[in-house]
Design a protein around this motif. Structure first.
Motif, PDB file in Angstrom:
ATOM      1  N   VAL A  14      -1.730  42.667  -2.183  1.00 31.76           N
ATOM      2  CA  VAL A  14      -0.913  41.577  -1.650  1.00 31.76           C
ATOM      3  C   VAL A  14      -0.672  40.554  -2.756  1.00 31.76           C
ATOM      4  N   GLY A  15       0.569  40.079  -2.854  1.00 31.51           N
ATOM      5  CA  GLY A  15       0.902  39.041  -3.827  1.00 31.51           C
ATOM      6  C   GLY A  15       0.297  37.707  -3.419  1.00 31.51           C
ATOM      7  N   PRO A  16       0.290  36.723  -4.312  1.00 30.67           N
ATOM      8  CA  PRO A  16      -0.342  35.431  -4.053  1.00 30.67           C
ATOM      9  C   PRO A  16       0.434  34.519  -3.117  1.00 30.67           C
ATOM     10  N   GLY A  17       1.689  34.826  -2.835  1.00 32.16           N
ATOM     11  CA  GLY A  17       2.509  33.949  -2.011  1.00 32.16           C
ATOM     12  C   GLY A  17       3.503  33.202  -2.883  1.00 32.16           C
ATOM     13  N   PHE A  18       4.168  32.224  -2.282  1.00 32.41           N
ATOM     14  CA  PHE A  18       5.160  31.457  -3.032  1.00 32.41           C
ATOM     15  C   PHE A  18       5.157  30.016  -2.547  1.00 32.41           C
ATOM     16  N   THR A  19       5.866  29.158  -3.249  1.00 34.81           N
ATOM     17  CA  THR A  19       5.991  27.750  -2.880  1.00 34.81           C
ATOM     18  C   THR A  19       7.392  27.540  -2.323  1.00 34.81           C
ATOM     19  N   ASP A  20       7.479  26.968  -1.108  1.00 31.21           N
ATOM     20  CA  ASP A  20       8.789  26.758  -0.491  1.00 31.21           C
ATOM     21  C   ASP A  20       9.480  25.529  -1.090  1.00 31.21           C
ATOM     22  N   GLN A  21      10.657  25.195  -0.577  1.00 32.12           N
ATOM     23  CA  GLN A  21      11.453  24.086  -1.113  1.00 32.12           C
ATOM     24  C   GLN A  21      10.768  22.735  -0.974  1.00 32.12           C
ATOM     25  N   ASN A  22       9.850  22.613   0.007  1.00 30.97           N
ATOM     26  CA  ASN A  22       9.145  21.345   0.239  1.00 30.97           C
ATOM     27  C   ASN A  22       7.844  21.255  -0.558  1.00 30.97           C
ATOM     28  N   GLY A  23       7.555  22.280  -1.358  1.00 33.31           N
ATOM     29  CA  GLY A  23       6.341  22.271  -2.154  1.00 33.31           C
ATOM     30  C   GLY A  23       5.112  22.802  -1.433  1.00 33.31           C
ATOM     31  N   ASN A  24       5.303  23.359  -0.233  1.00 35.22           N
ATOM     32  CA  ASN A  24       4.186  23.927   0.525  1.00 35.22           C
ATOM     33  C   ASN A  24       3.923  25.362   0.092  1.00 35.22           C
ATOM     34  N   LYS A  25       2.655  25.703  -0.046  1.00 33.28           N
ATOM     35  CA  LYS A  25       2.255  27.069  -0.416  1.00 33.28           C
ATOM     36  C   LYS A  25       2.373  27.963   0.816  1.00 33.28           C
ATOM     37  N   VAL A  26       3.110  29.051   0.712  1.00 34.71           N
ATOM     38  CA  VAL A  26       3.266  30.019   1.797  1.00 34.71           C
ATOM     39  C   VAL A  26       2.540  31.287   1.372  1.00 34.71           C
ATOM     40  N   VAL A  27       1.450  31.599   2.060  1.00 31.35           N
ATOM     41  CA  VAL A  27       0.653  32.779   1.718  1.00 31.35           C
ATOM     42  C   VAL A  27       0.993  33.919   2.681  1.00 31.35           C
ATOM     43  N   PRO A  28       0.889  35.163   2.223  1.00 26.18           N
ATOM     44  CA  PRO A  28       1.175  36.307   3.106  1.00 26.18           C
ATOM     45  C   PRO A  28       0.227  36.359   4.304  1.00 26.18           C
ATOM     46  N   ASN A  29       0.718  36.957   5.384  1.00 27.46           N
ATOM     47  CA  ASN A  29      -0.050  37.052   6.632  1.00 27.46           C
ATOM     48  C   ASN A  29      -0.975  38.247   6.688  1.00 27.46           C
ATOM     49  N   VAL A  30      -0.913  39.112   5.693  1.00 24.32           N
ATOM     50  CA  VAL A  30      -1.755  40.302   5.687  1.00 24.32           C
ATOM     51  C   VAL A  30      -2.692  40.256   4.488  1.00 24.32           C
ATOM     52  N   ALA A  31      -3.741  41.072   4.551  1.00 20.48           N
ATOM     53  CA  ALA A  31      -4.715  41.132   3.460  1.00 20.48           C
ATOM     54  C   ALA A  31      -4.932  42.588   3.084  1.00 20.48           C
TER      55      ALA A  31
END
Length: 106
Positions: free
Chosen positions: A51-68
């Protein structure tokens, strides 16, 4: 450029990508009859390999994947990016493309 990957461990998903391997369907019926490989249906279940580390949305919030790693998931019948690893095939999906997590019965 063609590169033959020897192991799925060499693939590191980026952002919200999820690397899965389709669960193989049984090639034998409940009564013990062996089915030809071409008659065995592809299941929409897969095991999460990485699983990738996730990304940062336009508001600067970290969005992490829902699976492991290690989860069993339900994937769509089409889509994703298929990668050939030796004789096996793995698929890269975005986290949002995965339909559901499958809970293991206790």
């Amino acid at each position: 450029m063609s590169t033959l990957l020897k192991s799925a461990k060499s693939i590191v998903p980026l952002l919200d990508r999820v690397l899965v391997q389709r669960v193989k369907a049984e090639a034998k019926t409940a009564s013990g009859i062996l089915l030809p490989e071409k008659n065995v249906q592809k299941l929409n279940q897969a095991k999460v390999l990485a699983v990738g580390p996730g990304f940062t949305d336009q508001n600067g919030n970290k969005v992490v994947p829902n699976v492991a790693e290690g989860d069993t998931v339900l994937i769509p019948p089409f889509g994703g990016s298929t990668v050939q690893v030796g004789d096996d095939e793995v698929i890269l999906f975005r986290d949002s493309e995965i339909l559901a997590k499958i809970r293991e019965e206790a």
